[in-house]
Every structure is written in C-alpha cells, then in structure tokens.
Write an enzyme that holds these catalytic residues in place. Structure first.
Site, PDB file in Angstrom:
ATOM      1  N   HIS A 124      24.126  30.641 -15.339  1.00 61.09           N
ATOM      2  CA  HIS A 124      25.343  30.099 -15.960  1.00 61.09           C
ATOM      3  C   HIS A 124      25.996  31.251 -16.733  1.00 61.09           C
ATOM      4  CE1 HIS A 124      27.580  27.704 -18.969  1.00 61.09           C
ATOM      5  NE2 HIS A 124      27.440  26.667 -18.175  1.00 61.09           N
ATOM      6  N   ASP A 201      16.228  29.896 -19.726  1.00 62.52           N
ATOM      7  CA  ASP A 201      17.303  28.937 -20.023  1.00 62.52           C
ATOM      8  C   ASP A 201      16.910  27.606 -19.376  1.00 62.52           C
ATOM      9  OD1 ASP A 201      19.496  27.311 -19.965  1.00 62.52           O
ATOM     10  OD2 ASP A 201      20.879  28.809 -19.172  1.00 62.52           O
ATOM     11  N   GLN A 204      18.719  22.854 -17.746  1.00 61.97           N
ATOM     12  CA  GLN A 204      18.687  21.875 -16.651  1.00 61.97           C
ATOM     13  C   GLN A 204      17.273  21.466 -16.258  1.00 61.97           C
ATOM     14  OE1 GLN A 204      21.364  20.434 -15.693  1.00 61.97           O
ATOM     15  NE2 GLN A 204      22.964  21.820 -16.421  1.00 61.97           N
ATOM     16  N   LYS A 227      22.438  17.436 -22.866  1.00 63.35           N
ATOM     17  CA  LYS A 227      22.040  17.267 -21.458  1.00 63.35           C
ATOM     18  C   LYS A 227      20.723  16.493 -21.370  1.00 63.35           C
ATOM     19  CE  LYS A 227      24.106  21.718 -20.179  1.00 63.35           C
ATOM     20  NZ  LYS A 227      25.341  21.338 -19.508  1.00 63.35           N
ATOM     21  N   CYS A 365      30.738  27.238 -14.084  1.00 63.70           N
ATOM     22  CA  CYS A 365      30.397  28.393 -14.933  1.00 63.70           C
ATOM     23  C   CYS A 365      29.350  29.268 -14.245  1.00 63.70           C
ATOM     24  CB  CYS A 365      29.900  27.966 -16.311  1.00 63.70           C
ATOM     25  SG  CYS A 365      31.123  27.064 -17.235  1.00 63.70           S
TER      26      CYS A 365
END
Ligand SMILES: Cc1ncc(COP(=O)(O)O)c(C=O)c1O
Length: 407
Positions: A124, A201, A204, A227, A365
């Site tokens: 991202h 990261d 997700q 999220k 993104c």
C-alpha cells in the site's frame, strides 16, 4: 460450508440491515473499512455519555476511570496479538501513522548514506512513501521485492536482496489489492539471518485470522482499528522493546516527557515516548471492545467460513466470461479483485451500487501493483465473516448484468 451461524452474527452489526437504492445492502468493501458491532458502538457511547475525561495525568475520579479503561484496552491488544508486554503496543491513528513513526524514528537513528530499505512490490502507498522520504533524506536506497503473475512475492529474489547494507525489510501480511498472504514468519527468519529487522503491515490480516507476533517474530507490526470492527482513529504499532527503547520520539509534546527545561528535555519510557498529546481515547477504548467482540465469537471458525466464502466467490466470478481475476496467489485472504475487458472499474462499482452492492474501484493505493498488471484500476470485493453466500450470488449476478449493459 463450515458451521458458522452467519445470520446470528449479522444481528450484531446494525448497519447491515439497511437498504441502499431500494435493495438490501451487500457490503463488500471490508478491506477499506469493516462495519462496527453493536457492542463496540455501545462501549463508545457509554464512554462519551458517562466516562469522558482526559487520561493519564488526572487525579480525579473520571480521569482515573478513563485512564483505567484506556490502559485496559492496551492489555487487550497485548493478549490479542500475543505481545510480550503491553508497553510494546503503541496506540496510533492507524497503519499510516505507524509506518511514518517507524520510518522517521528508526530511519533517523539507524539508516544512513548507502544503506538499503527492502520493500515489497505489493505494498500500500502508506508502506512505500514514508520509506522513500527517509531514503531521500539519508541518501539510502529502496530495493523492491518483486512478485510473479499470480501476485506472490518471489522469495528467492527477496533473499538475494539482503546484504550488509540492508537496514530494514517492510512487507504486508496480506496485500490489500491482491489478497495475497505473505509468508511473514519465513521472511522474518531470513531477515534475521542478516541481523535485519522486519516491519509487518498487518492492516489486512488482523481482521481475518488470528495472529501471534511472537510466533511471527517480526520486529514491528501494525494494524488499523477501522478495518477490524473498531472505530476510526484507533490503531496499534507493536514493536519489540529492544528496538523501541533505542528509537527517538516521532512526535513531541505533552505526555511523552520525563523532564523539560530550556537546557533540554528527557523522554518517558515506552509506550508514552511515542504517544505525544491527547490520544483518541474513545477510539482506543472502542478498539478494546472490538477485541472483546472477536474474543466472544469463534474467530477460528469465522476465518474458516470467510475463506470458504472467498473461494466460492472466486469460483463464481471466474465462471463469468470476460472477467479477469487480478491476484490468484495460492494463499489468499478476503480480497477478490477483478477487471472486465472494455469496462472501467468505476463503472462496475457505480452499477453495482445501484443494486445495493458496495465494492471498491480504483488503484487501491497500490499503483505499483496496477502497473505490474498493466491496468489503471481494478474492481475489488472484500469479504468479512458477516457476508453470506447469497451476497456472493448477488455479486455474480450484478457483474453479469454489467457485462450485458455494456455489450
Ligand atoms: C495493507 C494496508 N496498509 C496500510 C493501510 C493504511 O491504513 P490506514 O488508512 O488505516 O492508515 C491500508 C488501508 O487500506 C492497507 O490496506
């Protein structure tokens, strides 16, 4: 399908029972932001109604109560990701702030001229640009881990990128544009062979399957509350104490100091050192409530159900002539991105919205990913454990209709 009572779970999410454009809402934009369960809404409202006060430095009843609730949320985060200690869990606004914090603070201290920062091709933008800024400032270089046509990182090439100039590796746990699950544990072990820390990261992954930062052994790890069924403005940066202790503050001001004088200032230990100013107290407490919610359901069963749903949707869409899936890795979570020849993804998104179906269309993104697949944008459906098979039928039917409209 596994024994997951999706209808019962849907009752926990009030937003899902509404109609949009006269049709029942089909919410498939979970990778952008997931919906919030009643328990979290109520916890936030209770805080604002009865408990609101500034935290940490108050001696009065409300302030002490709010501090206790906020710090209890940190303990919940610690247990949720299995950190060694709650102090290793820094509250941030979300992943974007966490990457900026580490890039700036770690970069300032540990990155110099000629050094290298290894970043994957599927990141991202928020996990690319902060590193580019540091690299530019310090005269360091970004080295990219490439991916293959299925959207999987090429691990042999990753290993070849590591050397004595590498200062940090940064990679997503799950790609937001492709759904690929990356082998973080193995990638961390490889980075550690070179004495290099790895930043993961997890924006997700955390909403979709249980995680354990000690098992992954990554040095930094971040996720955004919005999220994972929590309010916006909440998020976490986990970092191993041995790194966080050595890193300088990112932002400075109230709440993060030990002493201040005009001769100089000294800083509080972690986590306060990285939490300058009044934090998003209600959002942090809401994040704790979202973790309570995930602990109250069978999260393993939720993950298995959601994965079956993704596989089913993948099958349905790949059966439609003209649909091309973007991201076909063998390990995937939540995300189903696709294009239809001759139809712009924005048109797909707009037509689906008329049927009450919320998906996302754009570059997500992740422009380097779009460039790799030679598309300007994709349409992206992303699933959560409250989505249903019937919603997948509706998605597939609506995609078929889009093709007919443009035929
Ligand atoms: C993989 C990934 N990383 C980082 C981010 C940025 O998260 P936030 O906007 O919550 O800071 C996102 C948001 O979509 C994401 O999907």
């Amino acid at each position: 399908m596994s024994t997951w009572d999706v209808e019962k779970i849907r009752e926990d999410f009030p937003v899902l029972s509404q109609t949009v454009n006269g049709k029942p809402l089909v919410y498939l934009d979970n990778a952008a932001s997931s919906q919030v369960p009643q328990l979290v809404i109520e916890r936030g409202a209770k805080y604002l109604r009865e408990e609101h006060s500034n935290i940490h430095r108050g001696v009065h009843y409300l302030s002490q109560n709010a501090t206790t609730a906020y710090e209890a949320a940190r303990e919940k985060v610690k247990r949720f990701i299995n950190a060694r200690e709650a102090k290793e869990c820094i509250f941030v606004r979300g992943c974007t702030e966490a990457v900026n914090l580490v890039a700036y603070s770690f970069g300032r201290k540990f990155i110099g001229e000629g050094d290298e920062i290894v970043v994957s091709q599927m990141e991202h933008h928020s996990n690319i640009i902060p590193w580019q800024m540091v690299a530019e400032e310090k005269g360091a270089k970004i080295r990219m881990i490439p991916m293959n046509e299925r959207g999987e990182l090429i691990i042999d090439e990753y290993e070849n990128l590591l050397n004595e100039r590498t200062k940090i590796v940064t990679v997503s746990h799950v790609s937001n544009s492709l759904g690929t699950v990356n082998p973080i544990k193995e990638m961390t072990a490889t980075a550690h062979k070179f004495g290099v820390p790895l930043f993961c990261d997890a924006a997700q992954s955390v909403p979709h399957f249980p995680v354990d930062v000690q098992d992954l052994d990554c040095d930094f790890f971040t996720f955004s509350g919005h999220k994972m069924y929590a309010p916006t403005g909440s998020g976490v940066l986990y970092g191993k104490r041995e790194w966080l202790d050595k890193m300088p503050p990112y932002q400075t001001g109230g709440g993060m100091i030990r002493t201040v004088s005009f001769d100089g200032s000294t800083f509080a230990p972690i986590p306060d050192k990285f939490e300058a100013g009044t934090p998003a107290i209600a959002a942090g407490i809401g994040l704790g409530a979202a973790i309570d919610y995930l602990n109250s359901i069978d999260f393993e069963a939720a993950a298995a159900y959601e994965h079956e749903l993704l596989e089913y949707a993948t099958q349905r869409l790949s059966d439609i002539q003209g649909v091309k899936l973007i991201g076909t890795a063998s390990e995937k979570a939540s995300v189903l991105a696709f294009t239809i020849e001759g139809i712009h993804p924005h048109d797909i998104g707009t037509i689906l919205d008329q049927s009450g179906i919320a998906i996302r269309a754009g570059h997500h993104c992740a422009q380097p990913v779009m460039k790799f697949f030679e598309v300007p944008a994709t349409a992206r459906a992303s699933f959560a454990f409250y989505n249903t098979r019937e919603e997948v039928y509706k998605l597939a039917d609506a995609v078929q209709k889009v093709i007919e409209v443009f035929a």
